[in-house]
Design an enzyme around this catalytic site. Structure first.
Site, PDB file in Angstrom:
ATOM      1  N   ASP A 109       0.883  -1.189  -0.058  1.00 32.36           N
ATOM      2  CA  ASP A 109      -0.183   0.084  -0.131  1.00 32.36           C
ATOM      3  C   ASP A 109       0.835   1.259  -0.097  1.00 32.36           C
ATOM      4  O   ASP A 109       1.766   1.193   0.814  1.00 32.36           O
ATOM      5  CB  ASP A 109      -0.857   0.009   1.246  1.00 32.36           C
ATOM      6  CG  ASP A 109      -2.263   0.382   0.943  1.00 32.36           C
ATOM      7  OD1 ASP A 109      -2.581   1.440   0.124  1.00 32.36           O
ATOM      8  OD2 ASP A 109      -3.340  -0.121   1.428  1.00 32.36           O
ATOM      9  N   ASP A 218      -2.819   4.778  -2.612  1.00 30.56           N
ATOM     10  CA  ASP A 218      -3.803   5.151  -1.766  1.00 30.56           C
ATOM     11  C   ASP A 218      -4.527   6.587  -2.292  1.00 30.56           C
ATOM     12  O   ASP A 218      -3.447   7.428  -2.582  1.00 30.56           O
ATOM     13  CB  ASP A 218      -3.526   5.411  -0.195  1.00 30.56           C
ATOM     14  CG  ASP A 218      -4.794   5.813   0.626  1.00 30.56           C
ATOM     15  OD1 ASP A 218      -5.923   4.977   0.813  1.00 30.56           O
ATOM     16  OD2 ASP A 218      -4.474   6.747   1.094  1.00 30.56           O
ATOM     17  N   GLU A 277      -6.083   4.042  -6.432  1.00 30.18           N
ATOM     18  CA  GLU A 277      -7.283   4.199  -5.595  1.00 30.18           C
ATOM     19  C   GLU A 277      -7.675   5.516  -6.069  1.00 30.18           C
ATOM     20  O   GLU A 277      -7.040   6.575  -5.768  1.00 30.18           O
ATOM     21  CB  GLU A 277      -7.177   3.899  -4.313  1.00 30.18           C
ATOM     22  CG  GLU A 277      -8.640   4.326  -3.511  1.00 30.18           C
ATOM     23  CD  GLU A 277      -8.503   4.600  -1.748  1.00 30.18           C
ATOM     24  OE1 GLU A 277      -9.412   3.958  -1.116  1.00 30.18           O
ATOM     25  OE2 GLU A 277      -7.554   5.121  -1.798  1.00 30.18           O
ATOM     26  N   HIS A 350     -11.037  -2.747   2.951  1.00 29.28           N
ATOM     27  CA  HIS A 350     -10.992  -2.025   4.260  1.00 29.28           C
ATOM     28  C   HIS A 350     -11.832  -0.804   4.737  1.00 29.28           C
ATOM     29  O   HIS A 350     -11.912  -0.694   5.732  1.00 29.28           O
ATOM     30  CB  HIS A 350      -9.508  -1.845   4.661  1.00 29.28           C
ATOM     31  CG  HIS A 350      -8.960  -0.668   3.796  1.00 29.28           C
ATOM     32  ND1 HIS A 350      -8.664  -1.082   2.517  1.00 29.28           N
ATOM     33  CD2 HIS A 350      -8.454   0.450   4.322  1.00 29.28           C
ATOM     34  CE1 HIS A 350      -8.159   0.282   2.171  1.00 29.28           C
ATOM     35  NE2 HIS A 350      -8.044   1.122   3.045  1.00 29.28           N
ATOM     36  N   ASP A 351     -12.245  -0.293   3.764  1.00 35.51           N
ATOM     37  CA  ASP A 351     -13.164   1.018   3.815  1.00 35.51           C
ATOM     38  C   ASP A 351     -14.564   0.747   3.734  1.00 35.51           C
ATOM     39  O   ASP A 351     -15.609   1.600   3.768  1.00 35.51           O
ATOM     40  CB  ASP A 351     -12.774   1.976   2.720  1.00 35.51           C
ATOM     41  CG  ASP A 351     -11.441   2.732   3.354  1.00 35.51           C
ATOM     42  OD1 ASP A 351     -11.009   2.723   4.457  1.00 35.51           O
ATOM     43  OD2 ASP A 351     -10.499   3.229   2.327  1.00 35.51           O
TER      44      ASP A 351
END
Length: 582
Positions: A109, A218, A277, A350-351
């Site tokens: 990440d 991210d 993302e 995860h969100d």
């Protein structure tokens, strides 16, 4: 460092990741090896055979870097080390070796829109004051003219943070504000400064030299801000402005990502995976980001489909999903990136809350069947599927009883702000139960023992009590389990070219309960028909001509009758059929 070997400029469908499946690991909730209640790298190492058995090709690790954990590791204080909470660099090297030994790859990440406010870059930027060497590594601005510094309304603009409240924090020592589009402990880097970009590139090359196989980036489309930093429109009833038009896919974002590709990835001897993302990205922007000839990214995460069940009040304003909206959205992305670019396919991360509770039916009667249906629909689309830990077990949303059960900064901030506005607590908690990111972060359910086999200590967040019935040990022993269904879907992607290469044609786009489409691969002369009944009642549908004698490729229920037209699908039934075309 640059490489002299020619760059692999093949199109997306020719790349290794086109028929791969990625598995996301949220390390603090995956497996705890040292009984401190938090997952770690050694815990992941001990579960690699499980992931290999599932058949996934790539592991994506959410951040394991040193961090104060204001946002569970997405606030990074050192990009080139491992947080002691998770282990050491030596542990990471062992993990990477174990992944590669099993024929899988690992991506990190990459969080470079912002750092932690405890990162040495930011402390130097803050402590050096307006004339300091690293002041321009972040975005600093004086108070509004005529306003008292540090008071409400004195911020340089009216933008709201993604985590509630103003997007600016005042630094008394220097008399200026710094921008943070997320938490106040996550100051935004100034990507207009070439020194920042060079430092990020050097860090990325350091990880690639260590052997990682790429990056999930991210909120990477937020790195370029309109230098004027204008005020945003204030929605009715809101206190702050909507700043997204001035930094979502900002003015130089394509320049910066193309530069990153040239400086980090171009000509690398290994074909790496780059995933961006991108909240708020449009189909047209995504085509630019993922067009192989532009050499920016391999694929993007878009958020359109996971916003369809939100009301005008935002993510915690829950409304029922309309299947026609979902089909229109996913179909538009299939068509839009059909000729140029590539899709990332996901329900969970995860969100996001757990999809079986969100778009399926997590009641005992329909939980497994609806989980398999959702997997079938997603994995039969064109693109690269992502499986979030526990999704392959049909893990569901947790029964949070009170605000004390939540850990996520976004959820806690939302609760605090809504209480201050006088919103009914029961209403706030209902929205959090449906949409909180903590739903994805409860510990992985390995077995039926206390704490689900995740830890022998006290878990950092409570285990879902349904782990007694829903866990990996039980599903590994059951050939009809959700786990083994995911395994078969992943194997199908590896072996059936039409899943990777076939074009996409939506059927019955206006039907409110049927999700149906055809994948056609001209090269092999193969067509796949996907049928899915998104509902708790029988559904009779008319089929296209010529499918009566087709082969059942995979189904989430035993066949009740031969495929005929009209055909009745049972509640939450999904079927995939294959035939040769003339």
């Amino acid at each position: 460092m640059r490489f002299d070997v020619p760059e692999n400029a093949a199109g997306p469908a020719d790349s290794w990741w086109s028929n791969a499946v990625v598995y996301q690991i949220y390390p603090r909730s995956f497996a705890d090896s040292d009984a401190d209640g938090v997952g770690d790298l050694q815990g992941i190492i001990e579960r690699l055979d499980y992931l290999s058995q599932l058949g996934v090709d790539v592991l994506w690790l959410s951040p394991v870097y040193p961090s104060p954990h204001d946002d569970n590791g997405y606030d990074i204080s050192d990009y080139q080390d491992i947080d002691p909470l998770f282990g050491t660099l030596a542990d990471f090297d062992r993990l990477l070796a174990g992944v590669h030994e099993r024929g899988m790859k690992l991506i990190m990440d990459l969080v470079v829109n912002h750092t932690s406010d405890e990162h040495p870059w930011f402390t130097a930027s803050r402590d050096g004051g307006p004339g300091g060497d690293k002041r321009d590594w972040y975005i600093w601005r004086p108070p509004r003219e005529g306003m008292e510094p540090g008071t409400a309304g004195a911020e340089p603009n009216n933008w709201e943070s993604w985590f509630s409240g103003p997007a600016w924090t005042f630094d008394e020592a220097s008399g200026e504000y710094y921008l943070h589009t997320f938490s106040r402990k996550q100051p935004d880097l100034n990507w207009d400064n070439p020194e920042v970009r060079q430092a990020v590139h050097a860090m990325m090359r350091w990880w690639l030299d260590r052997g990682v196989d790429g990056f999930r980036m991210d909120v990477i489309n937020l790195i370029s801000k309109d230098p004027a930093l204008p005020d945003g429109i204030v929605p009715e009833g809101a206190r702050y402005g909507f700043g997204h038009p001035y930094y979502v896919c900002g003015p130089r974002v394509h320049d910066y990502i193309a530069e990153m590709h040239r400086e980090v990835f171009a000509g690398h001897p290994r074909r790496l995976l780059t995933v961006g993302e991108m909240p708020g990205v449009t189909v047209e922007e995504a085509k630019l980001f993922t067009d192989p000839s532009r050499r920016e990214l391999d694929m993007v995460f878009q958020f359109e489909h996971v916003g369809l069940d939100q009301g005008p009040g935002g993510k915690f304003d829950v409304r029922p999903l309309k299947l026609t909206d979902l089909k229109a959205s996913l179909g538009r992305w299939q068509t839009g990136l059909g000729e140029t670019g590539w899709n990332s396919l996901y329900w969970n991360n995860h969100d996001q809350p757990r999809v079986v509770s969100r778009f399926g039916d997590d009641s005992p009667a329909h939980r497994d069947r609806s989980a398999k249906l959702l997997a079938t629909v997603l994995h039969l689309h064109r693109g690269t599927p992502y499986v979030y830990q526990g999704e392959e077990l049909a893990m569901a949303n947790a029964p949070f009883a009170s605000i004390d059960d939540f850990r996520d900064i976004e959820s806690l901030n939302h609760y605090r702000d809504q209480i201050a506005l006088g919103t009914d607590e029961a209403h706030i908690l209902e929205g959090l139960r449906h949409r909180s990111r903590d739903n994805a972060r409860t510990p992985m359910q390995w077995d039926a023992t206390q704490h689900a086999g995740f830890t022998t200590g006290t878990p950092w967040i409570a285990v879902n009590p349904d782990h007694v019935d829903v866990n990996a040990k039980a599903q590994l022993a059951d050939p009809d389990s959700v786990f083994h269904y995911y395994r078969r879907l992943i194997e199908l992607r590896h072996t059936e070219p039409a899943v990777t290469h076939g074009d996409f044609h939506m059927l019955h786009p206006d039907h409110e309960q049927l999700y149906a489409f055809i994948r056609h691969d001209a090269a092999t002369g193969t067509e796949l028909l996907v049928l899915a009944n998104f509902g708790p009642t029988d559904l009779t549908v008319d089929l296209p001509d010529g499918w009566e004698d087709s082969e059942t490729l995979i189904a989430n229920m035993p066949a009740a009758a031969p495929l005929t037209s009209p055909h009745t699908l049972r509640p939450w039934e999904a079927r995939v059929h294959r035939r040769a075309t003339a």
